[in-house]
Design a protein around this motif. Structure first.
Motif, PDB file in Angstrom:
ATOM      1  N   GLY A 111      27.374  33.145  32.190  1.00 51.87           N
ATOM      2  CA  GLY A 111      27.850  34.118  31.216  1.00 51.87           C
ATOM      3  C   GLY A 111      26.726  35.008  30.740  1.00 51.87           C
ATOM      4  N   TYR A 112      27.004  35.772  29.678  1.00 50.21           N
ATOM      5  CA  TYR A 112      26.039  36.710  29.120  1.00 50.21           C
ATOM      6  C   TYR A 112      25.144  36.019  28.103  1.00 50.21           C
ATOM      7  CZ  TYR A 112      28.592  40.483  31.324  1.00 50.21           C
ATOM      8  OH  TYR A 112      29.162  41.304  32.244  1.00 50.21           O
ATOM      9  N   HIS A 113      23.865  36.354  28.142  1.00 46.79           N
ATOM     10  CA  HIS A 113      22.873  35.857  27.182  1.00 46.79           C
ATOM     11  C   HIS A 113      22.177  37.087  26.606  1.00 46.79           C
ATOM     12  CE1 HIS A 113      23.300  31.690  28.626  1.00 46.79           C
ATOM     13  NE2 HIS A 113      23.590  32.294  29.775  1.00 46.79           N
ATOM     14  N   PHE A 114      22.125  37.146  25.277  1.00 46.81           N
ATOM     15  CA  PHE A 114      21.636  38.330  24.574  1.00 46.81           C
ATOM     16  C   PHE A 114      20.312  38.027  23.882  1.00 46.81           C
ATOM     17  CE2 PHE A 114      26.278  38.310  24.606  1.00 46.81           C
ATOM     18  CZ  PHE A 114      26.549  39.524  25.213  1.00 46.81           C
ATOM     19  N   PHE A 115      19.310  38.864  24.146  1.00 41.60           N
ATOM     20  CA  PHE A 115      17.989  38.690  23.555  1.00 41.60           C
ATOM     21  C   PHE A 115      17.579  39.987  22.875  1.00 41.60           C
ATOM     22  CE2 PHE A 115      18.273  35.826  27.146  1.00 41.60           C
ATOM     23  CZ  PHE A 115      17.812  34.635  26.619  1.00 41.60           C
ATOM     24  N   ILE A 116      17.075  39.844  21.650  1.00 40.74           N
ATOM     25  CA  ILE A 116      16.561  40.990  20.901  1.00 40.74           C
ATOM     26  C   ILE A 116      15.228  40.573  20.276  1.00 40.74           C
ATOM     27  CG2 ILE A 116      18.896  41.829  20.392  1.00 40.74           C
ATOM     28  CD1 ILE A 116      18.583  40.766  17.520  1.00 40.74           C
ATOM     29  N   THR A 117      14.559  41.519  19.686  1.00 43.22           N
ATOM     30  CA  THR A 117      13.438  41.177  18.816  1.00 43.22           C
ATOM     31  C   THR A 117      13.941  41.271  17.381  1.00 43.22           C
ATOM     32  OG1 THR A 117      11.210  41.750  18.083  1.00 43.22           O
ATOM     33  CG2 THR A 117      12.576  43.571  18.869  1.00 43.22           C
ATOM     34  N   SER A 118      13.477  40.386  16.533  1.00 44.96           N
ATOM     35  CA  SER A 118      13.898  40.468  15.133  1.00 44.96           C
ATOM     36  C   SER A 118      13.167  41.597  14.405  1.00 44.96           C
ATOM     37  CB  SER A 118      13.688  39.133  14.418  1.00 44.96           C
ATOM     38  OG  SER A 118      12.311  38.826  14.354  1.00 44.96           O
ATOM     39  N   ASN A 119      12.199  42.222  15.061  1.00 41.13           N
ATOM     40  CA  ASN A 119      11.548  43.418  14.523  1.00 41.13           C
ATOM     41  C   ASN A 119      12.558  44.553  14.700  1.00 41.13           C
ATOM     42  OD1 ASN A 119      10.139  45.881  14.326  1.00 41.13           O
ATOM     43  ND2 ASN A 119       8.209  44.912  14.927  1.00 41.13           N
TER      44      ASN A 119
END
Length: 103
Positions: free
Chosen positions: A45-53
């Motif tokens: 499935g989809y995995h979402f990654f961001i920076t908390s900045n």
């Protein structure tokens, strides 16, 4: 593998496309902050990654990873029954064994 300056950023895994889209890191699924993180994805499935900045995230420092299902390759269909090369003979007439036809 994520490599980054851990003093400025982190890798925050979020659960939904909306959290990803709007850079919402308030309820992270996971947070990585070593600057050198290896993340193993085992669920399809989809995995979402961001920076908390947030300011870095809104300008595009984020990533979506799609993990495909691990479908085994289906076995090939069984071969059609292959008959050995043969000859048909008619038995019992005056010619004894006589060839009728070949396949």
């Amino acid at each position: 593998m994520f490599e980054y300056d851990g003093n400025v950023n982190d890798v925050t895994q979020v659960s939904s496309r909306l959290e990803y889209q709007f850079c919402n890191s308030l309820s992270p699924k996971a947070v990585y902050n070593t600057g050198h993180d290896v993340v193993t994805l085992t669920e399809p499935g989809y995995h979402f990654f961001i920076t908390s900045n947030h300011s870095q995230c809104v300008v595009g420092q984020k990533l979506v990873v799609f993990v495909a299902h691990d479908h085994p390759i289906p076995p090939p269909p069984p071969p059609r029954k292959i008959l050995p090369f043969g000859k048909d003979f008619k038995v019992g007439d005056s010619n004894e064994w006589r060839r009728v036809h070949e396949e």
